[in-house]
Design an enzyme around this catalytic site. Structure first.
Site, mmCIF file in Angstrom:
data_model
loop_
_atom_site.group_PDB
_atom_site.id
_atom_site.type_symbol
_atom_site.label_atom_id
_atom_site.label_comp_id
_atom_site.label_asym_id
_atom_site.label_seq_id
_atom_site.Cartn_x
_atom_site.Cartn_y
_atom_site.Cartn_z
ATOM 1 N N HIS A 267 10.629 -63.470 23.756
ATOM 2 C CA HIS A 267 9.490 -62.606 23.448
ATOM 3 C C HIS A 267 9.993 -61.303 22.848
ATOM 4 O O HIS A 267 10.927 -60.690 23.362
ATOM 5 C CB HIS A 267 8.703 -62.301 24.734
ATOM 6 C CG HIS A 267 7.587 -61.341 24.511
ATOM 7 N ND1 HIS A 267 6.374 -61.721 23.978
ATOM 8 C CD2 HIS A 267 7.503 -60.000 24.704
ATOM 9 C CE1 HIS A 267 5.594 -60.667 23.865
ATOM 10 N NE2 HIS A 267 6.251 -59.606 24.304
ATOM 11 N N ARG B 265 -7.585 -51.049 29.062
ATOM 12 C CA ARG B 265 -6.517 -50.040 28.919
ATOM 13 C C ARG B 265 -6.573 -49.390 27.543
ATOM 14 O O ARG B 265 -6.330 -48.200 27.387
ATOM 15 C CB ARG B 265 -5.134 -50.700 29.126
ATOM 16 C CG ARG B 265 -4.823 -51.006 30.583
ATOM 17 C CD ARG B 265 -3.626 -51.938 30.703
ATOM 18 N NE ARG B 265 -2.446 -51.374 30.103
ATOM 19 C CZ ARG B 265 -1.444 -52.105 29.578
ATOM 20 N NH1 ARG B 265 -1.489 -53.427 29.632
ATOM 21 N NH2 ARG B 265 -0.409 -51.519 29.032
ATOM 22 N N LYS C 219 1.881 -63.226 30.853
ATOM 23 C CA LYS C 219 1.671 -64.249 29.809
ATOM 24 C C LYS C 219 2.919 -65.106 29.632
ATOM 25 O O LYS C 219 2.841 -66.323 29.465
ATOM 26 C CB LYS C 219 1.290 -63.559 28.489
ATOM 27 C CG LYS C 219 -0.106 -62.961 28.555
ATOM 28 C CD LYS C 219 -0.448 -62.105 27.366
ATOM 29 C CE LYS C 219 0.259 -60.787 27.377
ATOM 30 N NZ LYS C 219 -0.422 -59.662 26.761
ATOM 31 N N ASP D 94 -5.146 -60.359 32.462
ATOM 32 C CA ASP D 94 -4.462 -59.406 31.589
ATOM 33 C C ASP D 94 -5.303 -59.125 30.349
ATOM 34 O O ASP D 94 -5.404 -57.984 29.907
ATOM 35 C CB ASP D 94 -3.092 -59.952 31.171
ATOM 36 C CG ASP D 94 -2.507 -59.110 30.054
ATOM 37 O OD1 ASP D 94 -2.242 -57.914 30.315
ATOM 38 O OD2 ASP D 94 -2.379 -59.601 28.923
ATOM 39 N N SER E 59 1.823 -56.921 32.082
ATOM 40 C CA SER E 59 0.971 -57.564 31.069
ATOM 41 C C SER E 59 1.785 -58.592 30.269
ATOM 42 O O SER E 59 1.396 -59.760 30.148
ATOM 43 C CB SER E 59 0.413 -56.462 30.152
ATOM 44 O OG SER E 59 -0.100 -56.988 28.967
HETATM 45 N N1 URA Z 1 1.922 -56.084 24.795
HETATM 46 C C1 URA Z 1 1.249 -56.652 25.815
HETATM 47 O O1 URA Z 1 1.044 -57.863 25.840
HETATM 48 N N2 URA Z 1 0.815 -55.859 26.809
HETATM 49 C C2 URA Z 1 1.011 -54.536 26.826
HETATM 50 O O2 URA Z 1 0.581 -53.882 27.752
HETATM 51 C C3 URA Z 1 1.698 -53.951 25.756
HETATM 52 C C4 URA Z 1 2.157 -54.771 24.743
#
Ligand code: URA
Length: 435
Positions: free
Chosen positions: A82, A168, A187, A161, A183
């Site tokens: 990632h 957010r 995922k 999320d 967050s």
């Molecule tokens: N990318 C994400 O998936 N979450 C965040 O909070 C910031 C960047």
């Protein structure tokens, strides 16, 4: 349990239990906890922070709020990668076939671009016919047969999320390390791989502008991954200028193909080599970095990476001849416009965020989720940090299909460039490794 008490506890710097965090996430997802209480909770976390254990628990609750991909039908150690997002970051396009050719199954879910950063799925879709939507069965079957598949994120991964991230965004609570780390990791963990490599970008084009913040984010995510039973490593890499030369979807695919053939830009291949070596270590194909790097070089120079890329593109409906004839097959812009240097000297900075926004204004990216992108447009950097330049020489070549935002894009790209008299060093590509 009452949400009021949970907010109050966090406001007063208390440490939350798993059951309290779970009550919040489940209630927010099912609608029984309203936005105003969730917003108050987020601000309390933003101000008071979260302990490492609370952050692991928040990640777990968000991960468990939706579907979790089960990759157990695929034999071998599955390793995912990632990137926290950058400009010209097309590493997944290169790493997926290389790592798959080394025998590590790549079952990857990727996203689309937003703002100044691009997304792997948009890039792949610039290859005519490429299909990022596979059923769960097709996805698993593809990885079992050819070792690699990349699909778009399904709607049901970590919905907790997804809903919180949107909140957010409008409550000034994005830039907080426990919230960002949980967050991202919710995922990644739901995506089902056994090992996770994180490429945490730092610099003008990255979320994190300072190495110390990138390091803290990396350490937090590595802790979450390892505490959740997945071997996790992070590489902190430079994003003080675009990665490689190409920014824009088809242009980046072209550069990725060149790189898979062993003809890519030095900085971009250098990063792919380091990230690839880390993935081979996580997948237990290499015992150390030296062996990992040698294996990556071997896979590229032997042509095994090209063959795997061909198989991967063909399997997902794309035209595999794109490898031999990228100029003929990839979409091309109608016109090119050159941005030239205004003085002699050396390039000392190339603000990657401004360049990314410049490419977005040309149509290569989205300012809002609903925007439609043009795969053909973007820009190629003719100069990078540390290179000498003469007045009037090309710094960037813009590939355009419309002059609508051209002036604004050129202005922005010009303002991204600093030329000074004395030479400067190229930025160090890998700043730190966290494992
Ligand atoms: N990318 C994400 O998936 N979450 C965040 O909070 C910031 C960047």
């Amino acid at each position: 349990m009452r949400m009021y008490d949970i907010i109050k506890k966090k406001r007063d710097n208390g440490v939350l239990e798993y059951t309290e965090i779970k009550f919040f996430i489940d209630g927010y997802v099912d609608g029984s906890i309203p936005d105003y209480q969730a917003a108050a909770f987020l601000m309390a976390v933003f101000i008071q922070g979260m302990s490492p254990h609370e952050t692991v628990m928040l990640t777990r609750c968000m991960r468990e709020s939706g579907e979790q991909v089960n990759l157990s039908a695929i034999p071998g150690i599955k390793v995912d990668k990632h990137s926290t997002g950058g400009v010209g970051d097309k590493t997944s396009l290169v790493l997926a076939p290389i790592v798959a050719a080394a025998g590590i199954p790549v079952a990857k879910m990727s996203g689309r671009g937003l703002g100044h950063t691009g997304g792997t799925i948009d890039k792949l879709e610039s290859i005519p016919g490429f299909k990022p939507e596979l059923t769960a069965e097709e996805f698993i079957d593809s990885v079992r047969r050819i070792g690699v598949a990349i699909i778009g994120q399904t709607g049901n991964i970590a919905p907790g999320d997804k809903k919180l991230y949107a909140l957010r965004d409008v409550t000034a609570t994005i830039d907080n390390i426990p919230l960002i780390a949980s967050s991202i990791m919710s995922k990644k963990l739901a995506a089902g791989a056994d090992g996770i490599l994180l490429d945490v970008k730092v610099g003008s084009g990255a979320f994190m502008k300072e190495t110390k913040d990138a390091l803290e984010l990396a350490r937090t995510m590595v802790h979450i991954g390892n505490s959740s039973g997945k071997r996790t490593m992070a590489v902190i890499s430079d994003m003080s200028q675009p990665l490689g030369n190409a920014v824009g979807n088809a242009l980046e695919v072209r550069e990725a193909i060149d790189t898979i053939k062993g003809e890519g830009p030095e900085d971009f291949y250098g990063l792919c080599r380091e990230l690839g070596a880390a993935m081979l270590i996580l997948g237990e194909k290499a015992s150390d970095w030296g062996q990992g790097r040698r294996m990556i070089d071997g896979i590229v120079t032997s042509g095994r990476a090209v063959s795997k890329f061909r198989e991967f593109i063909k399997n997902q409906g794309g035209d595999p001849d794109v490898i031999e004839y990228p100029d003929r097959i990839l979409p091309k812009s109608k016109e090119q416009v050159i941005v030239r240097a205004e003085s002699h000297g050396y390039i000392t900075s190339l603000d990657a965020e401004k360049i990314g926004i410049g490419a977005m204004l040309l149509g290569a990216g989205r300012s809002k989720k609903e925007d439609v992108i043009d795969p053909a447009v973007g820009l190629l950097m003719n100069k990078k940090i540390g290179m000498p330049v003469r007045k009037g020489q090309a710094i960037a070549t813009l590939h355009i299909n419309s002059r609508a935002n051209l002036e604004q894009a050129v202005e922005l790209i010009r303002s991204a460039v600093t030329v000074a008299e004395g030479p400067v060093h190229k930025p160090v590509l890998i700043k730190e490794i966290v494992q």
